[in-house]
Design an enzyme around this catalytic site. Structure first.
Site, PDB file in Angstrom:
ATOM      1  N   ASP A  53      50.994  31.051  69.151  1.00  0.00           N
ATOM      2  CA  ASP A  53      51.573  32.355  68.815  1.00  0.00           C
ATOM      3  C   ASP A  53      51.377  33.294  69.988  1.00  0.00           C
ATOM      4  O   ASP A  53      50.280  33.382  70.543  1.00  0.00           O
ATOM      5  CB  ASP A  53      50.935  32.949  67.554  1.00  0.00           C
ATOM      6  CG  ASP A  53      51.805  34.043  66.942  1.00  0.00           C
ATOM      7  OD1 ASP A  53      52.135  35.011  67.666  1.00  0.00           O
ATOM      8  OD2 ASP A  53      52.153  33.943  65.756  1.00  0.00           O
ATOM      9  N   LYS A  77      46.672  36.589  67.657  1.00  0.00           N
ATOM     10  CA  LYS A  77      46.825  36.063  66.301  1.00  0.00           C
ATOM     11  C   LYS A  77      46.373  34.608  66.218  1.00  0.00           C
ATOM     12  O   LYS A  77      45.689  34.215  65.270  1.00  0.00           O
ATOM     13  CB  LYS A  77      48.288  36.172  65.851  1.00  0.00           C
ATOM     14  CG  LYS A  77      48.715  37.547  65.414  1.00  0.00           C
ATOM     15  CD  LYS A  77      50.109  37.515  64.809  1.00  0.00           C
ATOM     16  CE  LYS A  77      50.501  38.905  64.310  1.00  0.00           C
ATOM     17  NZ  LYS A  77      51.848  38.896  63.701  1.00  0.00           N
ATOM     18  N   ASN A 123      62.030  34.439  64.804  1.00  0.00           N
ATOM     19  CA  ASN A 123      63.223  34.740  65.592  1.00  0.00           C
ATOM     20  C   ASN A 123      64.011  33.477  65.898  1.00  0.00           C
ATOM     21  O   ASN A 123      63.466  32.378  65.975  1.00  0.00           O
ATOM     22  CB  ASN A 123      62.863  35.494  66.877  1.00  0.00           C
ATOM     23  CG  ASN A 123      62.106  34.642  67.862  1.00  0.00           C
ATOM     24  OD1 ASN A 123      62.685  33.995  68.724  1.00  0.00           O
ATOM     25  ND2 ASN A 123      60.780  34.640  67.747  1.00  0.00           N
ATOM     26  N   ILE A 124      65.298  33.652  66.048  1.00  0.00           N
ATOM     27  CA  ILE A 124      66.213  32.526  66.230  1.00  0.00           C
ATOM     28  C   ILE A 124      65.982  31.805  67.548  1.00  0.00           C
ATOM     29  O   ILE A 124      66.015  30.580  67.615  1.00  0.00           O
ATOM     30  CB  ILE A 124      67.673  33.009  66.148  1.00  0.00           C
ATOM     31  CG1 ILE A 124      68.012  33.365  64.707  1.00  0.00           C
ATOM     32  CG2 ILE A 124      68.633  31.936  66.647  1.00  0.00           C
ATOM     33  CD1 ILE A 124      69.418  33.858  64.522  1.00  0.00           C
ATOM     34  N   SER A 125      65.749  32.566  68.603  1.00  0.00           N
ATOM     35  CA  SER A 125      65.606  31.963  69.927  1.00  0.00           C
ATOM     36  C   SER A 125      64.501  30.912  69.950  1.00  0.00           C
ATOM     37  O   SER A 125      64.690  29.795  70.443  1.00  0.00           O
ATOM     38  CB  SER A 125      65.326  33.056  70.959  1.00  0.00           C
ATOM     39  OG  SER A 125      65.125  32.498  72.237  1.00  0.00           O
ATOM     40  N   CYS A 178      83.336  55.925  64.838  1.00  0.00           N
ATOM     41  CA  CYS A 178      84.304  56.713  64.069  1.00  0.00           C
ATOM     42  C   CYS A 178      84.352  56.247  62.618  1.00  0.00           C
ATOM     43  O   CYS A 178      84.577  57.047  61.707  1.00  0.00           O
ATOM     44  CB  CYS A 178      85.682  56.644  64.713  1.00  0.00           C
ATOM     45  SG  CYS A 178      86.320  54.969  64.890  1.00  0.00           S
ATOM     46  N   CYS A 439      72.287  18.210  68.291  1.00  0.00           N
ATOM     47  CA  CYS A 439      71.752  16.899  67.905  1.00  0.00           C
ATOM     48  C   CYS A 439      72.747  15.766  68.116  1.00  0.00           C
ATOM     49  O   CYS A 439      72.378  14.594  68.037  1.00  0.00           O
ATOM     50  CB  CYS A 439      71.252  16.916  66.459  1.00  0.00           C
ATOM     51  SG  CYS A 439      72.484  17.328  65.223  1.00  0.00           S
TER      52      CYS A 439
END
EC number: 2.3.2.-
Length: 661
Positions: A53, A77, A123-125, A178, A439
């Site tokens: 982490d 952590k 997170n996606i990355s 707008c 994959c």
């Protein structure tokens, strides 16, 4: 040892327990789910565990990440999680790594040593990166996540199940400013507007939330942004009267009456829809309104206070109260600018009430405080009990994997409300998507203007942002034309690479129908991209297309809406799993991300979500919404849960999520 785990041996058998004791596990992420997971692993008998982490402990973590205490704030952590969890059993072998899982030290050689990888990421990355590494070394992975009351656990195995990237990843949708200011059509538009109002009233002069916020007296302007040319609008004399009665009445009348009347006098906006309704404060305060409890009765049993929706009158009363208190704070601080914070109860109530009042004006459904918090900060509130349930489900699947019973592994989804009589819905694992470029190592096509697109733009937007390649190496034929990463490069080589990045693709022989090989050694990933030259994304071409679309819509009586991402688009990828769209609170002039401050400070690359919950995707038709419970469907398209578009869950339909720690 045998006495400590006698109940586990009795339940699972000695053979399975021996495998648990000897296998080597990697846990990626030590946040909300990670804390629960580590505790469960140790109590189940897993002895050999590595934790990675990058984050450090923040005070906001303490209400749900129970391995941490106040004295741990600012510390790693991973390291504190190790120290805390070893109190359950000092004989376990735990190695803590305070670092980024995407760094080169945690490459394929590192991942090879493990029997199972468990993701507790936010997170996606990072998820994509771990997914690719596990596929490259054929190590099974358990993916998990939570989003408020929703959660999911799924097992990924090379060649047997779909991988993390087999289904589309939700991308942020942006709104034109707008639309937010003059023609809202969804709750998120009103919530963004309310945050902009907070910035205009109490933020710095150049506050991103509200554009021009030079002073509070700016609100005395009777013509809203973009309507200066409407000279036929009469001055609202009542505005001056309300100003004499006090600040809160003046603001209310200005934004919910005067400005709305201005919009009503713009007939072109309301050709195909109901115009807004301006408000009069005294009429609202003197009205009698049925409470939500009287309307819904027993349905409120399942709802916590923040989930209950205020009545319209309650929203008005809360707005006036918050406005008065915020003004007092602002004055007492000598007009020190305020920044909107999702964890500030007063600021949150202000945005919730203001957005709901505006929603009522435009005939848009109002939202609960819980939903507004989720949408306003583009976060998913962390719920400790959800993390606990998911942490337990991960270990149940881990036992099957370690015991060689992969055919019994399941994807399990946690619902917010009972579906039938069940909160948990197990389903069979999905097979590989034959079109997945990760994959199945398939080819893809990238269409763009090779004569205008620079190498830098191609790398940043196509490779890094869209394909999640961290350190790309580009090869055409036998020639390496670009090499990412700074580890082994001299200063001169870095300068030379900088010059290369400024040149266009065409100058490097990347022209129409060129075959480009892209590699990332850290991910052990390779893909072949066929470059196709096109002028479809040039400004002149896009302007022509917009004009043609506008003319077509006018003939059909529709309103033309051009989203900002279409304006900025300069490439198209064909052959990659198509992306769904999710809304974020951003506009053409501002970015309303309001990430967890701890995430920003510690560079853990969170994608605008609160640290514990993360991205949750549902197998559903693509939608442009933001985050909460949503109706799942059997179709294989994932979308990010929208906490603003909350719907009932159906037991016959299936959830698919990828969330965070």
């Amino acid at each position: 040892m045998s006495e400590r785990y006698s109940h586990i041996i009795q339940a699972l058998g000695q053979s399975t327990f021996d495998k648990i004791q000897t296998c080597k596990i990697l846990v990626v992420g030590a946040g909300g789910i990670g804390c629960e997971l580590l505790k469960n692993l140790v109590l189940t008998g897993f002895k050999n565990i590595d934790i990675i982490d990058l984050d450090t402990i923040d005070i906001s973590n303490l209400n749900r990440q129970f391995l941490f205490r106040k004295q741990h704030i600012g510390m790693s952590k991973a390291k504190i999680a190790k120290e805390s969890v070893m109190k359950y059993n000092e004989q376990v072998n735990i190695t803590a790594h305070h670092g980024d899982v995407k760094s080169s030290e945690f490459g394929s050689e590192f991942f090879k040593q493990f029997d199972l990888v468990m993701n507790a990421l936010d997170n996606i990355s990072a998820r994509r990166h771990v997914n690719r590494l596990c596929l490259s070394v054929d190590v099974p992975m358990i993916e998990s996540g939570t989003a408020g009351y929703l959660g999911q656990v799924s097992v990924i195995r090379k060649g047997k199940t779909e991988c993390f990237e087999c289904q589309p990843i939700a991308v942020p949708k942006q709104f034109a400013v707008c639309t937010i200011r003059t023609n809202p059509s969804a709750p998120i538009h009103c919530i963004v507007w309310a945050k902009m109002l907070f910035g205009k009233l109490f933020g710095p002069k150049d506050d991103d939330g509200g554009g021009d916020s030079s002073s509070l007296t700016d609100l005395d302007n009777n013509i809203i942004h973009g309507t200066e040319e409407l000279g036929n609008i009469k001055r609202d004399e009542q505005l001056l009267i309300e100003k004499e009665k006090g600040f809160k009445r003046w603001v209310f009348h200005k934004i919910f009456h005067t400005d709305i009347e201005t919009l009503i006098h713009m007939p072109d906006l309301w050709k195909d829809k109901q115009p807004p309704t301006s408000l009069k404060l005294d009429e609202i305060l003197s009205s009698k309104e049925v409470s939500q409890a009287e309307e819904e009765g027993d349905q409120l049993i399942f709802k916590l206070p923040d989930q209950k929706q205020w009545t319209f009158k309650e929203n008005v009363e809360v707005f006036l109260d918050c406005l008065e208190k915020l003004k007092q704070q602002f004055d007492q601080s000598n007009s020190k600018p305020m920044t909107w914070d999702k964890d500030d109860e007063l600021a949150l109530s202000f945005v919730c009430s203001a957005s709901n009042i505006r929603s009522k004006i435009f005939g848009i459904p109002m939202k609960s405080r819980f939903d507004v918090k989720s949408m306003a900060g583009n976060i998913i509130p962390a719920i400790a009990t959800t993390n606990a349930v998911i942490g337990g489900l991960i270990v149940m699947e881990a036992i099957k994997v370690v015991d060689g019973r992969f055919d019994q592994c399941l994807s399990t989804y946690l619902y917010q409300l009972p579906s039938g009589k069940r909160l948990l819905m197990p389903t069979q694992l999905e097979p590989q998507n034959p079109k997945c470029f990760v994959c199945n190592r398939s080819f893809i096509i990238c269409r763009l203007n090779t004569e205008k697109t620079t190498i830098s733009q191609f790398i940043d937007h196509v490779l890094k942002k869209s394909l999640a390649v961290n350190e790309p190496i580009l090869t055409v034929g036998n020639d390496i034309i670009y090499e990412g990463g700074d580890q082994d490069l001299s200063k001169e080589e870095i300068e030379q690479r900088s010059k290369i990045e400024k040149k266009t693709l065409a100058t490097h022989r990347l022209t129409n129908d060129t075959s480009l090989v892209v590699e990332d050694y850290n991910q052990d990933f390779q893909i072949t991209i066929t470059i196709q030259h096109t002028t479809d994304f040039d400004e002149d071409t896009k302007k022509l297309k917009k004009q043609q679309q506008k003319e077509k819509d006018q003939k059909e009586g529709k309103t033309t809406t051009i989203e900002k991402e279409e304006d900025d688009k300069f490439f198209e990828i064909i052959g990659k799993t198509s992306q769904t769209t999710t809304t974020t609170t951003t506009t053409t002039t501002t970015t309303e991300s309001d990430n967890n401050s701890n995430n920003n400070k510690n560079n853990n690359n969170n994608n605008d979500v609160e640290e514990d919950d993360g991205f949750m995707f549902i197998e559903d038709q693509p939608s442009s919404t933001t985050t909460s419970s949503a109706t799942p469907s059997i179709s294989k398209k994932r979308k990010e849960i929208d906490t603003n578009e909350s719907e009932d869950l159906d037991s016959s339909k299936k959830l698919k999520s990828n969330l965070q720690d």
